[in-house]
Design a protein around this motif. Structure first.
Motif, PDB file in Angstrom:
ATOM      1  N   SER A   7      29.040  50.878 -47.808  1.00  0.00           N
ATOM      2  CA  SER A   7      30.456  51.106 -47.532  1.00  0.00           C
ATOM      3  C   SER A   7      31.209  49.783 -47.401  1.00  0.00           C
ATOM      4  O   SER A   7      32.316  49.632 -47.934  1.00  0.00           O
ATOM      5  CB  SER A   7      30.636  51.928 -46.254  1.00  0.00           C
ATOM      6  N   ARG A  10      31.592  48.330 -50.786  1.00  0.00           N
ATOM      7  CA  ARG A  10      32.609  49.053 -51.546  1.00  0.00           C
ATOM      8  C   ARG A  10      34.013  48.583 -51.177  1.00  0.00           C
ATOM      9  O   ARG A  10      34.859  48.376 -52.046  1.00  0.00           O
ATOM     10  CB  ARG A  10      32.483  50.557 -51.306  1.00  0.00           C
ATOM     11  N   GLU A  27      37.131  54.622 -45.790  1.00  0.00           N
ATOM     12  CA  GLU A  27      35.920  53.813 -45.665  1.00  0.00           C
ATOM     13  C   GLU A  27      36.031  52.866 -44.462  1.00  0.00           C
ATOM     14  O   GLU A  27      35.091  52.706 -43.680  1.00  0.00           O
ATOM     15  CB  GLU A  27      35.732  52.998 -46.941  1.00  0.00           C
ATOM     16  N   GLU A  30      35.592  54.812 -41.150  1.00  0.00           N
ATOM     17  CA  GLU A  30      34.198  55.152 -40.868  1.00  0.00           C
ATOM     18  C   GLU A  30      33.389  53.934 -40.429  1.00  0.00           C
ATOM     19  O   GLU A  30      32.463  54.059 -39.638  1.00  0.00           O
ATOM     20  CB  GLU A  30      33.545  55.782 -42.094  1.00  0.00           C
TER      21      GLU A  30
END
Length: 108
Positions: A7, A10, A27, A30
């Motif tokens: 993540s 990304r 993202e 989280e």
């Protein structure tokens, strides 16, 4: 639970590609709780160069590998997925290096 390492990568790649902020917002939300306890993830998330992303992902992978998951297949899967992402990132870095060298030859 998503793989925090992937993540963070990304988000870093999304920033590098100048993706819309709202595309990465979920993202980031989280990841927020994990960033406090994992400074290597925060560094990866904030990295803006491919060589830096590689180094930061290597550090995050080392942290993941240092944990003792016992026989947890999920944890082993996270390690394999992170290793795979690292290999792809190294491939991109190598391809850009070759492209850079090709441009240098054309420039001569």
């Amino acid at each position: 639970m998503a793989c925090h390492e992937l993540s963070a990568l990304r988000v870093a790649i999304g920033e590098l590609l100048e993706k819309e902020a709202h595309d990465l917002a979920h993202e980031r939300e989280e990841l927020a709780p994990a960033l406090e306890a994992r400074p290597e993830l925060k560094a990866l998330l904030e990295e803006r160069t491919l060589p830096g992303m590689r180094r930061r992902l290597e550090a995050a992978l080392a942290h993941l590998e240092a944990q003792d998951p016992g026989d947890d297949p999920y944890h082993r899967g996270l390690i394999l997925a992170t290793e795979s992402a690292l290999l792809r990132l190294k491939g991109l870095e190598g391809e850009l290096e070759r492209f850079f060298q090709d441009l240098d030859l054309l420039h001569e």
